[in-house]
Design a protein around this motif. Sequence first.
Motif, PDB file in Angstrom:
ATOM      1  N   SER A 168       1.121  -1.324  -0.729  1.00  0.00           N
ATOM      2  CA  SER A 168       0.195   0.115   0.260  1.00  0.00           C
ATOM      3  C   SER A 168       1.049   1.084  -0.137  1.00  0.00           C
ATOM      4  O   SER A 168       2.239   1.262   0.183  1.00  0.00           O
ATOM      5  CB  SER A 168      -1.129   0.137   1.256  1.00  0.00           C
ATOM      6  N   ASP A 197      -2.322   5.707  -8.389  1.00  0.00           N
ATOM      7  CA  ASP A 197      -3.667   5.616  -7.951  1.00  0.00           C
ATOM      8  C   ASP A 197      -5.345   5.043  -9.511  1.00  0.00           C
ATOM      9  O   ASP A 197      -6.344   4.981  -9.206  1.00  0.00           O
ATOM     10  CB  ASP A 197      -4.750   6.099  -6.557  1.00  0.00           C
ATOM     11  N   GLU A 198      -4.691   6.474 -10.375  1.00  0.00           N
ATOM     12  CA  GLU A 198      -5.373   6.911 -11.239  1.00  0.00           C
ATOM     13  C   GLU A 198      -5.947   5.548 -12.198  1.00  0.00           C
ATOM     14  O   GLU A 198      -7.147   4.719 -12.568  1.00  0.00           O
ATOM     15  CB  GLU A 198      -5.518   8.094 -12.137  1.00  0.00           C
ATOM     16  N   LEU A 251      -7.938   2.275  -9.902  1.00  0.00           N
ATOM     17  CA  LEU A 251      -9.654   3.207 -10.295  1.00  0.00           C
ATOM     18  C   LEU A 251      -9.474   3.222 -11.787  1.00  0.00           C
ATOM     19  O   LEU A 251     -10.920   2.673 -12.344  1.00  0.00           O
ATOM     20  CB  LEU A 251      -9.808   4.810 -10.194  1.00  0.00           C
ATOM     21  N   MET A 285      -9.119  -2.262   1.430  1.00  0.00           N
ATOM     22  CA  MET A 285      -9.541  -1.164   0.766  1.00  0.00           C
ATOM     23  C   MET A 285     -11.197   0.045   0.949  1.00  0.00           C
ATOM     24  O   MET A 285     -10.834   0.971   0.710  1.00  0.00           O
ATOM     25  CB  MET A 285      -9.446  -1.169  -0.600  1.00  0.00           C
ATOM     26  N   ARG A 334     -10.023   3.204   2.776  1.00  0.00           N
ATOM     27  CA  ARG A 334      -8.750   4.338   2.525  1.00  0.00           C
ATOM     28  C   ARG A 334     -10.550   4.867   1.554  1.00  0.00           C
ATOM     29  O   ARG A 334     -10.548   4.453   0.564  1.00  0.00           O
ATOM     30  CB  ARG A 334      -8.076   3.087   1.794  1.00  0.00           C
ATOM     31  N   PRO A 335     -10.151   6.033   1.636  1.00  0.00           N
ATOM     32  CA  PRO A 335     -12.118   7.043   1.077  1.00  0.00           C
ATOM     33  C   PRO A 335     -11.060   7.025  -0.412  1.00  0.00           C
ATOM     34  O   PRO A 335     -12.246   7.253  -1.277  1.00  0.00           O
ATOM     35  CB  PRO A 335     -11.872   8.321   1.315  1.00  0.00           C
ATOM     36  N   GLU A 336      -9.521   7.264  -1.329  1.00  0.00           N
ATOM     37  CA  GLU A 336      -9.827   6.873  -2.191  1.00  0.00           C
ATOM     38  C   GLU A 336      -9.767   5.932  -3.284  1.00  0.00           C
ATOM     39  O   GLU A 336      -9.733   5.989  -4.847  1.00  0.00           O
ATOM     40  CB  GLU A 336      -7.990   7.249  -2.451  1.00  0.00           C
ATOM     41  N   TYR A 337     -10.500   4.990  -2.675  1.00  0.00           N
ATOM     42  CA  TYR A 337     -10.654   3.475  -3.573  1.00  0.00           C
ATOM     43  C   TYR A 337     -12.187   3.198  -3.418  1.00  0.00           C
ATOM     44  O   TYR A 337     -12.682   2.460  -3.529  1.00  0.00           O
ATOM     45  CB  TYR A 337      -9.701   2.705  -2.785  1.00  0.00           C
ATOM     46  N   ALA A 338     -13.457   3.676  -2.899  1.00  0.00           N
ATOM     47  CA  ALA A 338     -14.507   4.708  -2.570  1.00  0.00           C
ATOM     48  C   ALA A 338     -15.140   3.639  -3.769  1.00  0.00           C
ATOM     49  O   ALA A 338     -15.970   3.023  -3.388  1.00  0.00           O
ATOM     50  CB  ALA A 338     -14.932   5.020  -1.880  1.00  0.00           C
TER      51      ALA A 338
END
Length: 255
Positions: free
Chosen positions: A141, A177-178, A181, A202, A205-209
């Motif tokens: 991570s 991260d992009e 997604l 995951m 972790r908000p970035e993977y919502a």
Amino acid sequence: MALYGALNEILAGMGLTGRLVARTEADSQPPAIAGLPVIGTHMRPNLERVLAVSPDLVLQTAGRGEAEEAAASLSRLGLPTAVFAMADFPGLYSAIARLGQLTGEPDAAAKLVAGLTARLDAVAAKTGAAERPTVFFEVRSGSLLAAGQGSMVDAVITAAGGKNAVATDKKIVRLADEELLRLAPQVCLTQRGPMNPEARPMAERPEYAALPCVRNGRNFLVDEAVFSRPGPGSVTAVEALAALLAATPVPEARP
């Protein structure tokens, strides 16, 4: 003497644990080896300690430069050394057969391979022609590392009835991260172990919502030693992942 934990597991599966004379700092399984002398780490064994236990044969894995150099150093000191490449199940079976020859126990090796093969066949019979969900395997991570298609993890995903969401042929791939997604995997596995000690699902972790695996509740923590280390435990990983993939998925949440 094995410099890689999975090789201890192979020898144990062949009934040869009693032949081991030492272990590395990270390896204490099977329990019978916990009391053996420690000779350093997988990639940096202490050469003097290795010589002190006088092994008839040193076992190591390929793929990491430092590990192979350690094996070469021991070979130059006159110790018989064997290096094994295990990035898929045929490679694992080949390593077991070779160990059977080196230890004079080909029948024990063949029996172990037969048992592992039967377990994989049992999983394949259950998965059949079902649609293969895309699976993302998070190696580390933070600075995101993922398992590519040149890894045992990829072989585990395939044998369990999934499809690796990462198409790169490399063993480990660095991703933004992009990109994750964009891949939008249906199932996400995050390993916990020495390479990723602070692992979190995951879903935390908000970035993977927005990921489907988060929306569907199909993001899981898994044991690094089982999923990432090529060896008999890889079959256990297939069985565990197949069970996760077979579970009824939660319908994807809609915004």
